[in-house]
Write an enzyme that holds these catalytic residues in place. Structure first.
Site, PDB file in Angstrom:
ATOM      1  N   SER A  52       0.838  -1.193   0.000  1.00  0.00           N
ATOM      2  CA  SER A  52       0.000   0.000   0.000  1.00  0.00           C
ATOM      3  C   SER A  52       0.875   1.245   0.000  1.00  0.00           C
ATOM      4  O   SER A  52       2.096   1.160   0.106  1.00  0.00           O
ATOM      5  CB  SER A  52      -0.905   0.003   1.233  1.00  0.00           C
ATOM      6  OG  SER A  52      -0.141   0.387   2.360  1.00  0.00           O
ATOM      7  N   LYS A  53       0.225   2.377  -0.091  1.00  0.00           N
ATOM      8  CA  LYS A  53       0.895   3.670  -0.087  1.00  0.00           C
ATOM      9  C   LYS A  53       1.893   3.791   1.072  1.00  0.00           C
ATOM     10  O   LYS A  53       2.946   4.376   0.944  1.00  0.00           O
ATOM     11  CB  LYS A  53      -0.169   4.746   0.114  1.00  0.00           C
ATOM     12  CG  LYS A  53      -0.516   5.746  -0.977  1.00  0.00           C
ATOM     13  CD  LYS A  53       0.328   5.991  -2.093  1.00  0.00           C
ATOM     14  CE  LYS A  53       0.483   7.392  -2.579  1.00  0.00           C
ATOM     15  NZ  LYS A  53       1.432   7.416  -3.673  1.00  0.00           N
ATOM     16  N   ARG A  54       1.513   3.238   2.215  1.00  0.00           N
ATOM     17  CA  ARG A  54       2.363   3.387   3.404  1.00  0.00           C
ATOM     18  C   ARG A  54       3.734   2.714   3.254  1.00  0.00           C
ATOM     19  O   ARG A  54       4.673   3.015   3.968  1.00  0.00           O
ATOM     20  CB  ARG A  54       1.652   2.815   4.632  1.00  0.00           C
ATOM     21  CG  ARG A  54       0.737   3.823   5.299  1.00  0.00           C
ATOM     22  CD  ARG A  54       0.184   3.261   6.575  1.00  0.00           C
ATOM     23  NE  ARG A  54      -0.558   2.032   6.296  1.00  0.00           N
ATOM     24  CZ  ARG A  54      -0.457   0.924   6.985  1.00  0.00           C
ATOM     25  NH1 ARG A  54       0.351   0.855   8.006  1.00  0.00           N
ATOM     26  NH2 ARG A  54      -1.170  -0.129   6.663  1.00  0.00           N
ATOM     27  N   GLY A 106       5.679   2.976   0.860  1.00  0.00           N
ATOM     28  CA  GLY A 106       6.524   3.742  -0.065  1.00  0.00           C
ATOM     29  C   GLY A 106       5.650   4.131  -1.225  1.00  0.00           C
ATOM     30  O   GLY A 106       4.433   4.007  -1.168  1.00  0.00           O
TER      31      GLY A 106
END
Ligand code: GLU
Length: 462
Positions: free
Chosen positions: A239-241, A243
């Site tokens: 996911s976005k978290r 990277g």
């Protein structure tokens, strides 16, 4: 001929998971002298945007992944879909369903209360009465009501779906006439001649439905390869978290297309323990039968390592050109060869490279005070003065070795160790104790700037 495709839905940026399957499809087509098509799946007018479609095309350009032929936009193809829907109606393989929204949700609730699978009940499958008034019908395809559908998958082997468990007469055209996802994917793949479909395994459950469409229309089935997802270190979907996942963010962060593609090809595919692959090697060696059966793990250190490798091995002229994308113009710098040679060994990203270059080219505006305490002890100022004088008196200062000779002369004449000149000079030139070789730094900034920086440091610390 092998024909593959990438078929993103333009709901946002191009995701690296998507790019990976695009790369696999591209490589496989190239390896077989086949075709790789790009199809934008933009039928969902509420969620799709033109900007997102353009961003995807831009990302492909940046990466140098060229598609064959024109880009196909599903939003232009309503007439084609309508024609095939009509064909299925004419052949009795699809039918109008007049169930109202209320009736459908009533049916759902009853099924849920009875803990049954929620599905259409086939009410209009064989209907030949008078349709109810005032209802715009949807169109459903006749799905098998018993037996199994087998997806012969090149990664997962045979995946058998029980018709009763997964299928019902799903809608192929909504009441407003718009065709549905699984229908258009199958129609387009067939019409484009796509015979090898490589995509994420989040689509595996769609495949039996698409197979029903293929079979109803008498189209030949392609080979399917469903590629396991990319996971983070905790084993969860990326996911976005974890990277960036937007491909263009990698560009912004200073990754090169070569490194990113090399990184992606190894996520879910391997060739022995080889890690570095040029595009030519990828094309030569890639085969979808070697795609791993389990999820791959995203590892930023590996990406950095690959990027550093590619930066180190990129010719300076090309690096200078790439750096212009990061607002660094080196074209007129007379020592850019030395400069690039020095920093390319030390940078993990192009952005970092730009930072290192600026640290050299821009005189320090402040000094690291702890480093100053350490470096400006005893005779530091005297040493700097002596060095500056010698620099001033030398006419032939061009190469790092020229400056090195001057440094050597000073330490020899003063009978001091190299550290006694190195540390204060480093502070004077760079403002801190880390950084590249000083002789290179001086050769890059030149004689006048070297003397100026030394004088500034002397003034500040005398
Ligand atoms: N449009 C789909 C997506 O973006 C891909 C469809 C396919 O590859 O079959 O997830």
């Amino acid at each position: 001929m092998v024909i593959t495709r990438f078929a993103p839905s333009p709901t946002g940026y191009l995701h690296i998971g998507g790019l990976r399957t695009a790369l696999f499809s591209y490589l496989w087509a190239k390896k077989n002298n086949g075709k790789f098509f790009l199809r934008i799946e933009d039928t969902d007018k509420a969620r799709n945007s033109l900007e997102a479609a353009e961003a995807i095309v831009k990302a492909f350009e940046w990466l140098g992944l060229a598609h064959d032929g024109e880009i196909l936009y599903q939003s232009n193809r309503d007439e084609i879909y309508a024609k095939y829907i009509q064909q299925l109606l004419d052949e009795g393989k699809a039918y109008y369903c007049y169930m109202s929204k209320e009736e459908l949700s009533q049916l759902r609730e009853t099924q849920m209360a009875a803990k049954e699978r929620t599905m259409y009940n086939g009410k209009y499958r064989d209907f030949d009465g008078t349709p109810p008034e005032g209802i715009e019908p949807a169109i459903r395809i006749k799905a098998p009501q018993s037996g199994t559908i087998t997806v012969k998958d090149g990664v997962k082997g045979d995946v058998v779906f029980n018709a009763l468990d997964i299928l019902d007469d799903f809608i192929i055209a909504r009441a407003d006439g718009s065709p549905t996802y699984n229908f258009v994917v199958a129609v387009d793949d067939a019409l484009m001649g796509v015979n090898e479909v490589i995509r994420g395994d989040d689509h595996l459950s769609n495949t039996p439905k698409q197979i029903i469409v293929y079979e109803a229309l008498g189209f030949e089935l392609p080979k399917f390869y469903h590629v396991p997802m990319i996971h983070n270190h905790e084993g969860k979907k990326l996911s976005k978290r974890d990277g960036a996942t937007d491909v263009m963010e990698y560009k912004e962060m200073g990754y090169t297309p070569e490194a990113l593609l090399n990184f992606l090809v190894r996520l879910g595919w391997s060739h022995g323990d080889q890690e570095i692959f040029s595009m030519e090697e990828m094309i030569e060696l890639f085969n979808p039968k070697d795609i791993n059966k389990s999820a791959s793990i995203y590892n930023t250190d590996k990406l950095d390592w690959l990027n550093a490798h590619y930066i180190k091995n990129t010719p300076n002229a090309k690096l200078a050109e790439l750096l212009t994308q990061y607002n660094l113009i080196l074209t007129s710098h007379d020592k850019k060869e030395i400069l690039l040679d020095v920093v390319k060994e030390r940078a993990k990203t192009l952005k970092e490279m730009r930072g290192l270059i600026n640290e050299i080219l821009i005189a320090p505006i402040s000094y690291d005070e702890n480093a100053v305490k350490k470096a400006f002890k005893g005779e530091a100022v005297e040493v700097l003065k002596a060095f500056k004088e010698k620099v001033n008196a030398s006419d032939e200062l061009h190469l790092p070795s020229d400056y090195h000779t001057v440094m050597e002369n000073v330490v020899n004449e003063m009978g001091i160790g190299f550290g006694k000149i190195g540390q204060p000079l480093r502070i004077a030139l760079l403002g801190k104790l880390s950084g590249p070789g000083l002789d290179s730094v001086m050769a890059i900034i030149g004689k006048d700037e070297t003397m100026l920086r030394i004088q500034n440091a002397i003034t500040a610390h005398a």
